[in-house]
Enzyme design. Structure first.
Site, PDB file in Angstrom:
ATOM      1  N   ARG A  94      35.570  93.075  65.178  1.00 37.16           N
ATOM      2  CA  ARG A  94      34.772  94.013  64.491  1.00 37.16           C
ATOM      3  C   ARG A  94      34.848  93.993  62.891  1.00 37.16           C
ATOM      4  O   ARG A  94      35.842  93.836  62.458  1.00 37.16           O
ATOM      5  CB  ARG A  94      34.757  95.472  64.980  1.00 37.16           C
ATOM      6  CG  ARG A  94      34.745  95.685  66.304  1.00 37.16           C
ATOM      7  CD  ARG A  94      34.682  96.960  66.962  1.00 37.16           C
ATOM      8  NE  ARG A  94      34.500  97.065  68.177  1.00 37.16           N
ATOM      9  CZ  ARG A  94      33.437  97.058  69.023  1.00 37.16           C
ATOM     10  NH1 ARG A  94      32.167  97.207  68.185  1.00 37.16           N
ATOM     11  NH2 ARG A  94      33.258  97.141  70.092  1.00 37.16           N
ATOM     12  N   LEU A  96      34.925  95.687  59.161  1.00 36.97           N
ATOM     13  CA  LEU A  96      35.395  96.651  58.704  1.00 36.97           C
ATOM     14  C   LEU A  96      34.593  96.905  57.378  1.00 36.97           C
ATOM     15  O   LEU A  96      34.325  95.997  56.831  1.00 36.97           O
ATOM     16  CB  LEU A  96      36.962  96.621  58.647  1.00 36.97           C
ATOM     17  CG  LEU A  96      37.532  96.596  59.944  1.00 36.97           C
ATOM     18  CD1 LEU A  96      39.101  96.081  59.576  1.00 36.97           C
ATOM     19  CD2 LEU A  96      37.826  98.258  60.440  1.00 36.97           C
ATOM     20  N   ASN A 108      43.685  88.105  57.732  1.00 32.68           N
ATOM     21  CA  ASN A 108      42.933  87.888  58.872  1.00 32.68           C
ATOM     22  C   ASN A 108      43.231  86.419  59.084  1.00 32.68           C
ATOM     23  O   ASN A 108      43.219  85.625  58.322  1.00 32.68           O
ATOM     24  CB  ASN A 108      41.221  88.089  58.729  1.00 32.68           C
ATOM     25  CG  ASN A 108      40.469  87.685  59.911  1.00 32.68           C
ATOM     26  OD1 ASN A 108      40.993  88.236  61.079  1.00 32.68           O
ATOM     27  ND2 ASN A 108      39.496  86.861  59.769  1.00 32.68           N
ATOM     28  N   HIS A 110      41.465  83.129  61.145  1.00 37.84           N
ATOM     29  CA  HIS A 110      40.035  82.863  61.481  1.00 37.84           C
ATOM     30  C   HIS A 110      40.282  81.280  62.154  1.00 37.84           C
ATOM     31  O   HIS A 110      40.764  80.505  61.521  1.00 37.84           O
ATOM     32  CB  HIS A 110      39.148  82.937  60.464  1.00 37.84           C
ATOM     33  CG  HIS A 110      37.653  82.602  60.984  1.00 37.84           C
ATOM     34  ND1 HIS A 110      36.938  83.323  61.612  1.00 37.84           N
ATOM     35  CD2 HIS A 110      37.270  81.509  60.887  1.00 37.84           C
ATOM     36  CE1 HIS A 110      35.670  82.599  61.748  1.00 37.84           C
ATOM     37  NE2 HIS A 110      35.909  81.574  61.371  1.00 37.84           N
ATOM     38  N   ASP A 146      34.623  87.143  56.360  1.00 38.24           N
ATOM     39  CA  ASP A 146      35.564  85.713  56.319  1.00 38.24           C
ATOM     40  C   ASP A 146      35.355  84.939  55.175  1.00 38.24           C
ATOM     41  O   ASP A 146      35.393  83.776  54.864  1.00 38.24           O
ATOM     42  CB  ASP A 146      34.841  84.827  57.436  1.00 38.24           C
ATOM     43  CG  ASP A 146      35.341  85.363  58.853  1.00 38.24           C
ATOM     44  OD1 ASP A 146      36.237  85.997  58.784  1.00 38.24           O
ATOM     45  OD2 ASP A 146      34.490  85.147  59.862  1.00 38.24           O
TER      46      ASP A 146
HETATM   47  C1  GAR Z   1      42.196  83.865  67.434  1.00 44.17           C
HETATM   48  O1  GAR Z   1      41.585  82.406  67.740  1.00 44.17           O
HETATM   49  C2  GAR Z   1      41.449  84.190  66.043  1.00 44.17           C
HETATM   50  O2  GAR Z   1      41.557  83.125  65.132  1.00 44.17           O
HETATM   51  C3  GAR Z   1      40.148  84.779  66.578  1.00 44.17           C
HETATM   52  O3  GAR Z   1      40.464  85.379  67.849  1.00 44.17           O
HETATM   53  C4  GAR Z   1      41.422  84.684  68.568  1.00 44.17           C
HETATM   54  C5  GAR Z   1      42.219  85.976  68.962  1.00 44.17           C
HETATM   55  O4  GAR Z   1      43.174  85.310  70.102  1.00 44.17           O
HETATM   56  N1  GAR Z   1      39.693  85.562  65.589  1.00 44.17           N
HETATM   57  C6  GAR Z   1      38.210  85.551  65.193  1.00 44.17           C
HETATM   58  O5  GAR Z   1      37.612  84.711  65.665  1.00 44.17           O
HETATM   59  C7  GAR Z   1      37.726  86.509  64.143  1.00 44.17           C
HETATM   60  N2  GAR Z   1      36.690  86.071  63.668  1.00 44.17           N
HETATM   61  P1  GAR Z   1      44.493  86.268  70.640  1.00 44.17           P
HETATM   62  O6  GAR Z   1      43.801  87.488  70.864  1.00 44.17           O
HETATM   63  O7  GAR Z   1      44.848  85.125  71.517  1.00 44.17           O
HETATM   64  O8  GAR Z   1      45.352  86.189  69.364  1.00 44.17           O
END
Ligand code: GAR
Length: 202
Positions: A94, A96, A108, A110, A146
């Site tokens: 989400r 923020l 974060n 990504h 991002d």
């Molecule tokens: C991860 O790959 C992270 O980089 C991505 O969600 C996944 C969470 O995996 N985040 C995004 O895409 C944020 N824009 P996890 O729950 O197994 O840690």
């Protein structure tokens, strides 16, 4: 209390998903302590993962609030109570507000080489675009999605037979090193933000 423990940083992790990055954080000493995990979903498996390690785990489910402001206010209270030195978004899906992300240093992770493929579908977007190389990024969070100063990046080659799942699995394997490494640097006061650049101090 030893000097080291009195200086240990308090880390709060926000997440939405399975929590494999949380697991990677909990397996490392970080030079800090994960003191609370907050999910935006009730019943997220990651909350059980935290509780199994005696880390407080709380859900602030967006569906229980009338609007985004009310939800973010509740989230802010839950995070504030834990008195973090740093907030880590480990798969938090989400957006923020600027006020929220400027309250604490926030990192974060990504699943792309930012600034390529920002947003919620980075792995699918990279595959669709046909790039040969993508990767993982850890960055400080700013109001624009991002777009904050980059702490660490590592590339992952795209294979011709990759699906979203196979490529994301290899990216996550990289994230599981990059994110704990970055949090560890933060906890040791080794990250200095200099405009758009993050310097790693000796
Ligand atoms: C991860 O790959 C992270 O980089 C991505 O969600 C996944 C969470 O995996 N985040 C995004 O895409 C944020 N824009 P996890 O729950 O197994 O840690």
């Amino acid at each position: 209390m030893t000097p080291a423990s009195s200086a240990a940083k308090r880390v709060v992790v926000l997440l939405s998903g399975a929590g494999s990055n949380l697991q990677a954080l909990l397996e490392r000493s970080l030079g800090g302590q994960v003191v609370r995990v907050v999910s935006d979903q009730l019943g997220a498996g990651a909350l059980d993962l935290a509780r199994a390690r005696n880390v407080e785990a709380v859900a602030v489910d967006r569906r229980e609030f009338a609007d985004r402001q009310a939800w973010e206010k509740a989230l802010r209270e839950v995070v504030t109570e834990a008195a973090p030195d740093v907030v880590v978004l480990a798969g938090f899906m989400r957006i923020l507000s600027g006020a929220f992300v400027s309250r604490w240093p926030t990192l974060n992770v990504h699943p792309s080489l930012l600034p390529a493929f920002p947003g919620a579908h980075a792995v699918a977007d990279a595959l669709r675009h046909g790039v040969k190389v993508t990767g993982a990024t850890v960055h400080f969070v700013v109001e624009q999605v991002d777009a904050g100063p980059i702490v660490a990046q590592e590339s992952v080659a795209v294979r011709s037979n990759d699906t979203i799942e196979t490529l994301h699995a290899r990216i996550k394997a990289v994230e599981h090193r990059l994110l704990p490494d970055s949090v560890t640097l933060f906890c040791h006061d080794r990250l200095a933000i200099d405009g758009r650049r993050v310097r790693i101090l000796p």
